[in-house]
Design a protein around this motif. Sequence first.
Motif, PDB file in Angstrom:
ATOM      1  N   ASP A   1       0.831  -1.186   0.000  1.00  0.00           N
ATOM      2  CA  ASP A   1       0.000   0.000   0.000  1.00  0.00           C
ATOM      3  C   ASP A   1       0.880   1.256   0.000  1.00  0.00           C
ATOM      4  OD1 ASP A   1       0.944   0.009   2.612  1.00  0.00           O
ATOM      5  OD2 ASP A   1      -1.026   0.125   3.536  1.00  0.00           O
ATOM      6  N   ASP A   2       0.247   2.408  -0.030  1.00  0.00           N
ATOM      7  CA  ASP A   2       0.991   3.663  -0.118  1.00  0.00           C
ATOM      8  C   ASP A   2       1.895   3.900   1.084  1.00  0.00           C
ATOM      9  OD1 ASP A   2      -0.120   4.205  -2.561  1.00  0.00           O
ATOM     10  OD2 ASP A   2      -1.549   5.703  -1.813  1.00  0.00           O
ATOM     11  N   ALA A   3       1.441   3.531   2.283  1.00  0.00           N
ATOM     12  CA  ALA A   3       2.253   3.748   3.489  1.00  0.00           C
ATOM     13  C   ALA A   3       3.526   2.903   3.447  1.00  0.00           C
ATOM     14  CB  ALA A   3       1.443   3.440   4.740  1.00  0.00           C
ATOM     15  N   GLN A   4       3.404   1.666   3.011  1.00  0.00           N
ATOM     16  CA  GLN A   4       4.580   0.808   2.908  1.00  0.00           C
ATOM     17  C   GLN A   4       5.525   1.300   1.812  1.00  0.00           C
ATOM     18  OE1 GLN A   4       2.686  -3.003   2.347  1.00  0.00           O
ATOM     19  NE2 GLN A   4       3.032  -3.569   4.490  1.00  0.00           N
ATOM     20  N   ALA A   5       4.964   1.740   0.693  1.00  0.00           N
ATOM     21  CA  ALA A   5       5.798   2.269  -0.387  1.00  0.00           C
ATOM     22  C   ALA A   5       6.532   3.520   0.067  1.00  0.00           C
ATOM     23  CB  ALA A   5       4.937   2.565  -1.618  1.00  0.00           C
ATOM     24  N   ALA A   6       5.858   4.381   0.832  1.00  0.00           N
ATOM     25  CA  ALA A   6       6.502   5.591   1.348  1.00  0.00           C
ATOM     26  C   ALA A   6       7.630   5.238   2.315  1.00  0.00           C
ATOM     27  CB  ALA A   6       5.472   6.492   2.020  1.00  0.00           C
ATOM     28  N   ALA A   7       7.421   4.211   3.128  1.00  0.00           N
ATOM     29  CA  ALA A   7       8.466   3.772   4.057  1.00  0.00           C
ATOM     30  C   ALA A   7       9.670   3.226   3.292  1.00  0.00           C
ATOM     31  CB  ALA A   7       7.909   2.714   5.013  1.00  0.00           C
ATOM     32  N   TRP A   8       9.420   2.437   2.250  1.00  0.00           N
ATOM     33  CA  TRP A   8      10.505   1.933   1.412  1.00  0.00           C
ATOM     34  C   TRP A   8      11.249   3.085   0.744  1.00  0.00           C
ATOM     35  CZ3 TRP A   8      13.223  -2.292   1.004  1.00  0.00           C
ATOM     36  CH2 TRP A   8      12.698  -3.486   1.464  1.00  0.00           C
ATOM     37  N   LEU A   9      10.489   4.049   0.232  1.00  0.00           N
ATOM     38  CA  LEU A   9      11.096   5.201  -0.421  1.00  0.00           C
ATOM     39  C   LEU A   9      12.027   5.934   0.536  1.00  0.00           C
ATOM     40  CD1 LEU A   9      11.390   7.260  -2.725  1.00  0.00           C
ATOM     41  CD2 LEU A   9       9.286   8.328  -1.907  1.00  0.00           C
ATOM     42  N   GLU A  10      11.566   6.169   1.749  1.00  0.00           N
ATOM     43  CA  GLU A  10      12.389   6.854   2.744  1.00  0.00           C
ATOM     44  C   GLU A  10      13.661   6.067   3.053  1.00  0.00           C
ATOM     45  OE1 GLU A  10      12.050   8.336   7.370  1.00  0.00           O
ATOM     46  OE2 GLU A  10      10.209   8.070   6.216  1.00  0.00           O
ATOM     47  N   THR A  11      13.519   4.776   3.228  1.00  0.00           N
ATOM     48  CA  THR A  11      14.682   3.930   3.543  1.00  0.00           C
ATOM     49  C   THR A  11      15.677   3.901   2.390  1.00  0.00           C
ATOM     50  OG1 THR A  11      13.329   2.569   5.006  1.00  0.00           O
ATOM     51  CG2 THR A  11      15.396   1.606   4.211  1.00  0.00           C
ATOM     52  N   LEU A  12      15.184   3.705   1.169  1.00  0.00           N
ATOM     53  CA  LEU A  12      16.071   3.672   0.004  1.00  0.00           C
ATOM     54  C   LEU A  12      16.789   5.007  -0.183  1.00  0.00           C
ATOM     55  CD1 LEU A  12      13.787   1.754  -2.486  1.00  0.00           C
ATOM     56  CD2 LEU A  12      15.898   0.903  -1.447  1.00  0.00           C
ATOM     57  N   ASN A  13      16.064   6.099   0.020  1.00  0.00           N
ATOM     58  CA  ASN A  13      16.677   7.412  -0.121  1.00  0.00           C
ATOM     59  C   ASN A  13      17.737   7.634   0.955  1.00  0.00           C
ATOM     60  OD1 ASN A  13      16.777   9.937  -1.593  1.00  0.00           O
ATOM     61  ND2 ASN A  13      16.013  10.857   0.297  1.00  0.00           N
ATOM     62  N   ASP A  14      17.460   7.209   2.191  1.00  0.00           N
ATOM     63  CA  ASP A  14      18.456   7.337   3.256  1.00  0.00           C
ATOM     64  C   ASP A  14      19.710   6.535   2.933  1.00  0.00           C
ATOM     65  OD1 ASP A  14      16.754   8.991   4.670  1.00  0.00           O
ATOM     66  OD2 ASP A  14      16.155   7.460   6.130  1.00  0.00           O
ATOM     67  N   LEU A  15      19.530   5.310   2.439  1.00  0.00           N
ATOM     68  CA  LEU A  15      20.684   4.487   2.047  1.00  0.00           C
ATOM     69  C   LEU A  15      21.494   5.176   0.952  1.00  0.00           C
ATOM     70  CD1 LEU A  15      19.063   0.945   1.939  1.00  0.00           C
ATOM     71  CD2 LEU A  15      20.839   1.726   3.527  1.00  0.00           C
ATOM     72  N   ARG A  16      20.791   5.738  -0.023  1.00  0.00           N
ATOM     73  CA  ARG A  16      21.461   6.431  -1.125  1.00  0.00           C
ATOM     74  C   ARG A  16      22.239   7.644  -0.617  1.00  0.00           C
ATOM     75  NH1 ARG A  16      20.234  10.419  -4.896  1.00  0.00           N
ATOM     76  NH2 ARG A  16      21.162  10.028  -6.930  1.00  0.00           N
ATOM     77  N   LEU A  17      21.641   8.407   0.306  1.00  0.00           N
ATOM     78  CA  LEU A  17      22.318   9.574   0.856  1.00  0.00           C
ATOM     79  C   LEU A  17      23.576   9.197   1.629  1.00  0.00           C
ATOM     80  CD1 LEU A  17      19.257  11.679   2.042  1.00  0.00           C
ATOM     81  CD2 LEU A  17      20.822  12.229   0.168  1.00  0.00           C
ATOM     82  N   VAL A  18      23.485   8.144   2.431  1.00  0.00           N
ATOM     83  CA  VAL A  18      24.651   7.698   3.205  1.00  0.00           C
ATOM     84  C   VAL A  18      25.744   7.207   2.268  1.00  0.00           C
ATOM     85  CG1 VAL A  18      25.472   5.950   4.835  1.00  0.00           C
ATOM     86  CG2 VAL A  18      23.362   7.203   5.304  1.00  0.00           C
ATOM     87  N   LEU A  19      25.384   6.410   1.284  1.00  0.00           N
ATOM     88  CA  LEU A  19      26.370   5.898   0.336  1.00  0.00           C
ATOM     89  C   LEU A  19      26.991   7.040  -0.470  1.00  0.00           C
ATOM     90  CD1 LEU A  19      27.814   3.478  -0.859  1.00  0.00           C
ATOM     91  CD2 LEU A  19      25.872   3.160  -2.396  1.00  0.00           C
ATOM     92  N   GLY A  20      26.162   7.972  -0.926  1.00  0.00           N
ATOM     93  CA  GLY A  20      26.677   9.116  -1.677  1.00  0.00           C
ATOM     94  C   GLY A  20      27.630   9.956  -0.856  1.00  0.00           C
ATOM     95  N   SER A  21      27.314  10.116   0.417  1.00  0.00           N
ATOM     96  CA  SER A  21      28.195  10.872   1.307  1.00  0.00           C
ATOM     97  C   SER A  21      29.544  10.173   1.472  1.00  0.00           C
ATOM     98  CB  SER A  21      27.519  11.052   2.664  1.00  0.00           C
ATOM     99  OG  SER A  21      28.351  11.744   3.552  1.00  0.00           O
ATOM    100  N   SER A  22      29.513   8.858   1.634  1.00  0.00           N
ATOM    101  CA  SER A  22      30.772   8.124   1.800  1.00  0.00           C
ATOM    102  C   SER A  22      31.603   8.119   0.516  1.00  0.00           C
ATOM    103  CB  SER A  22      30.511   6.694   2.265  1.00  0.00           C
ATOM    104  OG  SER A  22      29.967   5.915   1.232  1.00  0.00           O
TER     105      SER A  22
END
Length: 73
Positions: free
Chosen positions: A1-22
């Motif tokens: 559902d939309d809530a789960q997709a939003a949670a996945w989106l947030e997690t994937l974006n956080d992972l991308r930000l951390v990796l990009g920073s490193s």
Amino acid sequence: DDAQAAAWLETLNDLRLVLGSSLHIEDGDEPTPHDAEDPDGMRKAVFAYLGWLVAAFVDALAESLPRVPDEVA
């Protein structure tokens, strides 16, 4: 559902930000294409894949938004 997709989106974006920073990738920068000789090549490929996943989730979530009519000029 939309809530789960939003949670996945947030997690994937956080992972991308951390990796990009490193990888010292600044906002708006695109990493160099995967190069077998680059020791960070695999991490850059994962960064690019995470970006693709984030875009896919944004597109999927955008489809469920209500349509806003264009303003009449």
